[in-house]
Enzyme design. Sequence first.
Site, mmCIF file in Angstrom:
data_model
loop_
_atom_site.group_PDB
_atom_site.id
_atom_site.type_symbol
_atom_site.label_atom_id
_atom_site.label_comp_id
_atom_site.label_asym_id
_atom_site.label_seq_id
_atom_site.Cartn_x
_atom_site.Cartn_y
_atom_site.Cartn_z
ATOM 1 N N ASP A 94 0.804 -1.225 0.000
ATOM 2 C CA ASP A 94 0.000 0.000 0.000
ATOM 3 C C ASP A 94 0.838 1.276 0.000
ATOM 4 O O ASP A 94 0.322 2.347 0.289
ATOM 5 C CB ASP A 94 -0.943 0.007 1.202
ATOM 6 C CG ASP A 94 -0.195 0.062 2.531
ATOM 7 O OD1 ASP A 94 0.959 -0.383 2.573
ATOM 8 O OD2 ASP A 94 -0.774 0.539 3.509
ATOM 9 N N GLU A 95 2.124 1.170 -0.347
ATOM 10 C CA GLU A 95 2.970 2.355 -0.250
ATOM 11 C C GLU A 95 4.155 2.227 -1.204
ATOM 12 O O GLU A 95 4.695 1.146 -1.408
ATOM 13 C CB GLU A 95 3.476 2.494 1.192
ATOM 14 C CG GLU A 95 4.163 3.791 1.490
ATOM 15 C CD GLU A 95 4.411 3.938 2.991
ATOM 16 O OE1 GLU A 95 4.598 5.081 3.438
ATOM 17 O OE2 GLU A 95 4.429 2.909 3.710
#
Length: 347
Positions: A94-95
């Site tokens: 997610d990053e």
Amino acid sequence: MDAFFASVEQRDNPELRGKPVAVGGSRARGVVAAASYEARKYGVHSALASKIAAQRCPQLIFVKPRFDVYSAVSRQIREIFHSYTEMVEPLSLDEAYLDVTENKIGMPSASIIAKEIKQRIFEETGLTASAGVSFNKFLAKIASDMNKPDGFTLITPDRAEDLVASLAIEKFYGIGKVTATKMQSMGILTGADLRERTEEELVRHFGKTGRYYYRIARAEDDREVQPHRIRKSIGSERTFEVDITEEEDMLTQLEQLAKEVAYDLERLQATAKTLTLKIKYFDFTQNTRSKTYLSEFKSAEALFTIARELLRTPQLPQYPVRLLGLSASSLLYQHDKQEGYQLTIEF
């Protein structure tokens, strides 16, 4: 991404929206893998024991993780990133870091690109993201965490040193909870305090990492975005709020760590042959236990089975445990496997 796992669950189940949600664990046992922002108001966060989470927030709703769904959404988001630049360095599902100095749309403004990416993520996935824009990785990461959820923060060169000076030491990316506590005991409470220390002093107290602390206190970070970085190991670890002594509690933690490592192996399309268990005790002494196999493994079940054996061999920890960690190494990536690759069978 903002509370990624929990946000995906709230997106897919309207009954969860606006309610405190914990992904992973249950009221009886387990560990929280992610918490919605509604749950965070009660002090519920990732890595927290489920029992404690339920005590802090009696109305907390526990949801089983769906890693296949999170991986699919992550691929969607990654495709959006790559439509702007090939210079994408994932940190997790997610990053990621993006270098948009040169980009596919010829846009000279990183801020406009970041806002456009945020909008596209929302339109294509129904989820919100927070973006940090700056001239190096450390500052971009700090900026991305400053106005969550759905945030956007720009740190320009003229603001950088003053912002870092005012930042609480526990907010520094790269300074964990234990290190922050040690720094606070030394009177280092903010970036300004950290900047007053010499490089030699920081190296004396924190080893080689002290050089990194010295530079980031001055808003300096020369690391490049590495889109094709090959990782030699994949790991996850957990420091507990209260030292644990029971085998059941240790196994619960190891089961969650095994899922997280398996999750990353799947994301990177890799398998492993070596698993290492790290145990840190109440007095900060630690040991590691490791096992290497001829055959490869990658599933959460296989990782947990090996971890359980390592925990019990040569014997269960005899002292209170403050940290457990699992790391998989001797990695083999899918794209490196040739046609006709000879598998080994362990007899």
